[in-house]
Design an enzyme around this catalytic site. Structure first.
Site, PDB file in Angstrom:
ATOM      1  N   ARG A 227      -0.562 -23.057  -2.963  1.00 36.94           N
ATOM      2  CA  ARG A 227      -0.172 -22.108  -4.005  1.00 36.94           C
ATOM      3  C   ARG A 227       0.852 -22.696  -4.960  1.00 36.94           C
ATOM      4  O   ARG A 227       1.262 -22.010  -5.914  1.00 36.94           O
ATOM      5  CB  ARG A 227       0.440 -20.867  -3.351  1.00 36.94           C
ATOM      6  CG  ARG A 227      -0.544 -19.734  -3.072  1.00 36.94           C
ATOM      7  CD  ARG A 227       0.226 -18.659  -2.341  1.00 36.94           C
ATOM      8  NE  ARG A 227      -0.244 -17.323  -2.547  1.00 36.94           N
ATOM      9  CZ  ARG A 227      -1.049 -16.674  -1.702  1.00 36.94           C
ATOM     10  NH1 ARG A 227      -1.523 -17.277  -0.638  1.00 36.94           N
ATOM     11  NH2 ARG A 227      -1.374 -15.424  -1.947  1.00 36.94           N
TER      12      ARG A 227
ATOM     13  N   LYS B  26     -11.086 -14.241  -2.409  1.00 36.23           N
ATOM     14  CA  LYS B  26     -11.048 -15.483  -1.633  1.00 36.23           C
ATOM     15  C   LYS B  26     -11.447 -15.246  -0.170  1.00 36.23           C
ATOM     16  O   LYS B  26     -12.237 -15.996   0.382  1.00 36.23           O
ATOM     17  CB  LYS B  26      -9.644 -16.113  -1.675  1.00 36.23           C
ATOM     18  CG  LYS B  26      -9.159 -16.483  -3.064  1.00 36.23           C
ATOM     19  CD  LYS B  26      -7.859 -17.280  -3.017  1.00 36.23           C
ATOM     20  CE  LYS B  26      -6.650 -16.521  -2.531  1.00 36.23           C
ATOM     21  NZ  LYS B  26      -6.206 -15.434  -3.428  1.00 36.23           N
TER      22      LYS B  26
ATOM     23  N   ARG C  63      -7.815  -1.846  -2.049  1.00 40.28           N
ATOM     24  CA  ARG C  63      -7.625  -2.455  -0.724  1.00 40.28           C
ATOM     25  C   ARG C  63      -6.404  -1.851  -0.027  1.00 40.28           C
ATOM     26  O   ARG C  63      -6.420  -1.613   1.176  1.00 40.28           O
ATOM     27  CB  ARG C  63      -7.476  -3.980  -0.867  1.00 40.28           C
ATOM     28  CG  ARG C  63      -7.427  -4.698   0.480  1.00 40.28           C
ATOM     29  CD  ARG C  63      -7.461  -6.205   0.315  1.00 40.28           C
ATOM     30  NE  ARG C  63      -6.197  -6.731  -0.179  1.00 40.28           N
ATOM     31  CZ  ARG C  63      -5.990  -8.011  -0.495  1.00 40.28           C
ATOM     32  NH1 ARG C  63      -6.955  -8.895  -0.374  1.00 40.28           N
ATOM     33  NH2 ARG C  63      -4.824  -8.425  -0.925  1.00 40.28           N
TER      34      ARG C  63
ATOM     35  N   ARG D  44       3.371 -10.189  -7.410  1.00 30.88           N
ATOM     36  CA  ARG D  44       2.477 -11.250  -6.915  1.00 30.88           C
ATOM     37  C   ARG D  44       1.687 -11.873  -8.063  1.00 30.88           C
ATOM     38  O   ARG D  44       1.447 -13.084  -8.067  1.00 30.88           O
ATOM     39  CB  ARG D  44       1.535 -10.682  -5.837  1.00 30.88           C
ATOM     40  CG  ARG D  44       2.266 -10.467  -4.506  1.00 30.88           C
ATOM     41  CD  ARG D  44       1.588  -9.403  -3.663  1.00 30.88           C
ATOM     42  NE  ARG D  44       0.291  -9.782  -3.178  1.00 30.88           N
ATOM     43  CZ  ARG D  44      -0.669  -8.901  -2.861  1.00 30.88           C
ATOM     44  NH1 ARG D  44      -0.461  -7.603  -3.006  1.00 30.88           N
ATOM     45  NH2 ARG D  44      -1.813  -9.330  -2.411  1.00 30.88           N
TER      46      ARG D  44
ATOM     47  N   ARG E   1      -2.671  -2.492   3.689  1.00 27.33           N
ATOM     48  CA  ARG E   1      -1.863  -3.704   3.554  1.00 27.33           C
ATOM     49  C   ARG E   1      -0.621  -3.385   2.731  1.00 27.33           C
ATOM     50  O   ARG E   1      -0.725  -2.935   1.589  1.00 27.33           O
ATOM     51  CB  ARG E   1      -2.697  -4.806   2.882  1.00 27.33           C
ATOM     52  CG  ARG E   1      -2.516  -6.146   3.559  1.00 27.33           C
ATOM     53  CD  ARG E   1      -3.341  -7.188   2.882  1.00 27.33           C
ATOM     54  NE  ARG E   1      -2.504  -8.024   2.046  1.00 27.33           N
ATOM     55  CZ  ARG E   1      -2.864  -9.208   1.597  1.00 27.33           C
ATOM     56  NH1 ARG E   1      -4.045  -9.695   1.893  1.00 27.33           N
ATOM     57  NH2 ARG E   1      -2.053  -9.917   0.851  1.00 27.33           N
TER      58      ARG E   1
END
Ligand code: AMP
Length: 192
Positions: free
Chosen positions: A89, A14, A128, A145, A134
């Protein structure tokens, strides 16, 4: 006025595709995740609250994130539209967004669902995590998640189908090919 909802599971691309969209169409980008990470970096009270949810892989309460979205939207003046990344969401968030735009005489142009198989999502998120550090990109939080995505966010697909705004985008392959599909949908939906 272009108002695009970019939708998809964590790791679906995204953020990357949002950057390309803002560049090509000159619209603003609101990533609620980025807004929250900035608050955490600045050590604000909101940041402290957000960190508790983010570290657990859970969503912030709807009322809180809707207020944040509304104030970011109000702080943006004189633009040609917005790409909403990571918001909505949940169904209440989608209803709130519809109302926020309606109150401003606007509407959602299109919802883009970046569809990526779960295995690929996990691979991307772990990568990532290694590259960007992160904190929520670790295996334990990724699993939470993805569960939250399936139970609370996935139902938005049906919601946007009913609204007549839904567009499926194949989210695997070369970035430019994915973007070409996105641009085609945006141009058809906005009548450009
Ligand atoms: P993201 O960068 O979009 O993956 O968001 C990172 C984290 O921020 C999420 O796992 C949630 O904890 C929180 N968050 C971001 N957007 C929202 C939202 N629309 N509703 C609730 N929580 C959110």
């Amino acid at each position: 006025m272009l108002n695009i909802v970019i939708f998809g599971a964590p790791g679906s691309g995204k953020g990357t595709q949002s950057e390309k969209i803002t560049e090509k169409y000159g619209i603003r980008h609101i990533s609620t995740g980025d807004v929250l990470r900035e608050e955490i970096k600045n050590g604000t009270e909101l940041g402290k609250t957000a960190k508790r949810y983010i570290d657990e892989g859970q969503l912030l309460p709807d009322e809180l994130i809707i207020d944040i979205l509304a104030s970011v939207l109000d702080s943006m003046k004189g633009h040609n539209g917005v790409i909403f990344d990571g918001f909505p969401r949940t169904i209440p968030q989608a209803e709130a967004l519809k109302k926020l735009l309606q109150d401003r005489g606007q509407d959602i142009t299109a919802m883009l669902d970046l569809d990526v198989p779960e295995e690929e999502l996990i691979t991307r998120l772990l990568k990532r995590g290694q590259e960007s550090g992160r904190a929520d990109d670790n295996m334990e939080t990724i699993k939470k998640r993805l569960d939250v995505y399936k139970s609370q966010t996935f139902p938005l697909i049906e919601y946007y189908k009913k609204e007549g705004k839904y567009n499926h985008i194949k989210g695997v392959g070369a970035l430019d090919d994915i973007f070409r599909d996105i641009a085609a949908v945006i141009e058809t939906s906005s009548g450009k």
